[in-house]
Design an enzyme around this catalytic site. Sequence first.
Site, short mmCIF file in Angstrom:
data_model
loop_
_atom_site.label_atom_id
_atom_site.label_comp_id
_atom_site.label_asym_id
_atom_site.label_seq_id
_atom_site.Cartn_x
_atom_site.Cartn_y
_atom_site.Cartn_z
N ASP A 205 -34.07 -52.86 49.92
CA ASP A 205 -34.12 -52.79 48.64
C ASP A 205 -33.30 -51.55 48.14
OD1 ASP A 205 -35.24 -53.28 45.98
OD2 ASP A 205 -36.43 -51.62 46.27
N ASP B 235 -33.20 -49.95 44.33
CA ASP B 235 -33.95 -49.05 43.34
C ASP B 235 -35.40 -48.59 44.18
OD1 ASP B 235 -32.39 -48.88 40.75
OD2 ASP B 235 -32.51 -50.76 41.19
N GLU C 185 -36.01 -45.16 40.60
CA GLU C 185 -37.31 -45.13 39.85
C GLU C 185 -37.75 -44.08 39.02
OE1 GLU C 185 -37.92 -48.22 39.55
OE2 GLU C 185 -38.21 -49.42 41.31
N GLY D 7 -48.88 -48.87 33.12
CA GLY D 7 -48.29 -49.92 33.00
C GLY D 7 -46.69 -50.14 32.88
N ARG E 159 -41.53 -49.76 17.59
CA ARG E 159 -43.02 -49.78 16.85
C ARG E 159 -43.54 -48.43 16.77
NH1 ARG E 159 -43.54 -54.27 20.40
NH2 ARG E 159 -44.63 -53.14 22.07
N ALA E 160 -43.28 -47.58 17.92
CA ALA E 160 -44.11 -46.08 17.46
C ALA E 160 -43.18 -45.34 16.78
CB ALA E 160 -43.98 -45.71 19.27
N PRO F 48 -21.79 -49.31 42.16
CA PRO F 48 -21.22 -47.79 41.69
C PRO F 48 -22.01 -46.81 42.25
CG PRO F 48 -21.30 -49.48 39.66
CD PRO F 48 -22.01 -49.97 40.91
N ASP G 131 -40.25 -50.65 48.43
CA ASP G 131 -40.92 -49.71 48.04
C ASP G 131 -41.95 -50.19 47.10
OD1 ASP G 131 -39.75 -48.41 44.93
OD2 ASP G 131 -38.92 -50.21 45.97
#
Length: 222
Positions: A10, A12, A19, A41, A60-61, A119, A168
């Site tokens: 994998d 990322d 991450e 979340g 929205r915030a 890249p 991961d």
Amino acid sequence: MVAIEALIFDFDGLLMDTETTLLDSWRWEWRQHGLTLDESGFFAPHGGDVSDLRYAELARAVGAGYDRAASHARRSAYREEVHAALGLAPGIASWLAEAERRGLRLAVASSSPSTWVRPHLERTGDLARFEVLACGDEVAGHKPDPAVYQLALSRLGLSPEQAVAFEDSPHGVDAAHAAGLRCVAIPNPFTPESSYAHADVLLPSAATTILSEVLSRVVRVH
């Protein structure tokens, strides 16, 4: 027992800790508006891009006057600045070198697009190590869908029994298993270790164990 001929990684969070830089860039962008990101979340239970949902939440915030284009440009520039100094995750370079010494073939199977993966590996000088790249923009489904692993195996010309996956995330382990692969998991810092009970081998870091021992453990559990 079929011999292991290839390792499929994998990208990322496994080969490179993008991450953490992703989360950091969103924290930073929320702070530019005097706000604090709700991190619960944040990481989706699947591969692929969920940026639209994250920008919608920020819009929205912030409310009236939010400029998504400016927000994206600012956050992307910040993250690129951080990435300029980002290398392979701890222990990974040693694993890749050991794999090359052992004559093992190397591949990447990522839900991210090739325009993201390639890249980064070019920048660190590691792209040439990988015989195969299989990326999210080449398949219809993202992890836990096994499509990207199936593509990697097809390009390698190998059966699942001849390769081992390294992941991961729990949904990455699911994808590897769905493709018939054995899977070594190195949990990312944002997911409870208990979520990886289905991994064939679980490690705290690539820096804690040499590759030959990891592969011996994979063989022993099967």
